[in-house]
Write a protein that holds these residues in place. Structure first.
Motif: not given
Length: 367
Positions: A21-31, A8-17
């Motif tokens: 076979x079970x995938x989880x991800x989460x977005x964080x506010x910024x860099x 959404x026009x903003x650089x952010x950290x994302x974690x994916x693990x």
């Protein structure tokens, strides 16, 4: 590792693990550095959680065992029994060092012994033996009913019982029973006589229904949840005196309005405290016997003490262990033998016909 994406026009950290076979991800506010550290911490904690859940899925975990067993107990037994077994599991989890996700096959004998010693030290040897019995019964149930139950000894029942000092159970003299009987109101007299002549447990009589009283065959149907099969019942013969008293009580009850017509014994007290219970079957009758005994001037005894008196009476009349077991409605003769010993009695002698006095006539309360 966390990566940076444009969202959404903003650089952010994302974690994916992904774990099994079970995938989880989460977005964080910024860099920022704080977001990166938060993302790394989230990955670490989430990976550990998923690994634990994966182990629990592949192996039979304690929580699965607890839930399945307590569901069975709740369906079959009384609320009191359910709470007793639930408390045993709760104490085991609190003091054994195991978590709910721990596989059952990772429970160790040393940990079980340490847990039981802790209960013995902090509460009592009796409480430790009760925990041993309840958790051992749960283990046996798991062996019979849960697929992939680990092939290992019952770690609870193979642990030694704790020695406790057992007090001889109080058996009131029959003269004291009749003194209490004499000052009772009519319904209570019938109920006390039923306790004495049937050796019934409290809930068995409180739940007795008129449909379970067979006046033709002179027998009553008593139901209990004290057995492995859950709620079960037996037809128990009545003495002629009890049959006559119940017949007379039924006629009196039919003249009373506003009462539960299904149950034999209901609350008839019209005090302010009992307004909500009037006409309904009894639940506990707390302090009832204590007040009666005090009024009659005798040592206090409860409903279950009358059951002890019943067993004592049978023993004195030389009734066989098998017959006493049948009348007390115990599943095992060992239970009956322990019961008699707890009353300070020896194992009964040869079988004689069950009677309330040598002549075989029905016994009536003294004048």
């Amino acid at each position: 590792m966390p990566t940076i994406i444009m969202k959404r026009g903003k650089r952010r950290y994302i974690s994916q693990i992904m774990v099994n076979g079970v995938k989880k991800s989460k977005l964080f506010p910024d860099t920022s550095k704080a977001s990166k550290q938060a993302a790394m911490q989230w990955e670490l904690e989430t990976r550990k959680r998923l690994e634990r859940e994966s182990i629990a899925t592949r192996c039979l975990s304690i929580i699965v065992w607890i839930n399945e067993y307590l569901d069975e107990v709740k369906a079959r037994y009384s609320q009191k029994t359910y709470e007793e077994k639930r408390k045993a599991f709760s104490r085991f989890i609190d003091h054994s060092g195991y978590s709910m996700e721990t596989p059952v096959d990772e429970i160790k004998r040393d940990a079980v012994r340490a847990f039981l010693r802790h209960i013995s030290t902090t509460i009592s040897g009796h409480a430790a033996n009760k925990a041993r019995k309840n958790l051992g019964a749960a283990w046996r149930w798991g062996e019979r009913n849960i697929e992939d139950w680990p092939h290992m000894p019952n770690l609870f029942l193979t642990s030694e019982r704790f020695k406790v000092e057992k007090n001889v159970r109080y058996v009131p003299p029959e003269t004291d029973f009749w003194k209490v009987y004499a000052i009772c109101e009519r319904q209570d007299q019938v109920m006390l006589l039923a306790f004495f002549h049937l050796g019934a447990r409290r809930t068995e009589l409180f739940n007795l229904k008129w449909s379970g009283v067979d006046f033709v065959r002179e027998q009553v149907y008593l139901q209990t949840r004290k057995r492995d099969g859950g709620l079960e019942g037996d037809w128990i013969p009545m003495t002629k005196q009890l049959c006559r008293d119940l017949t007379a009580w039924l006629k009196e009850r039919q003249k009373m309005a506003g009462l539960d017509q299904e149950h034999v014994f209901v609350c008839l007290s019209q005090t302010a405290f009992c307004d909500d219970y009037y006409g309904k079957p009894f639940q506990k009758r707390q302090h009832f016997m204590e007040k009666l005994c005090k009024k009659a001037g005798v040592r206090p005894f409860g409903f279950h003490s009358i059951r002890h008196m019943f067993a004592s009476r049978l023993w004195r009349k030389n009734v066989s262990l098998g017959h006493i077991q049948q009348l007390l409605r115990h599943q095992s003769p060992r239970t009956t033998e322990r019961y008699l010993k707890s009353l300070g009695l020896e194992t009964v002698r040869k079988s004689l016909q069950m009677t309330f006095n040598p002549s075989g006539d029905d016994e009536f309360p003294p004048n």
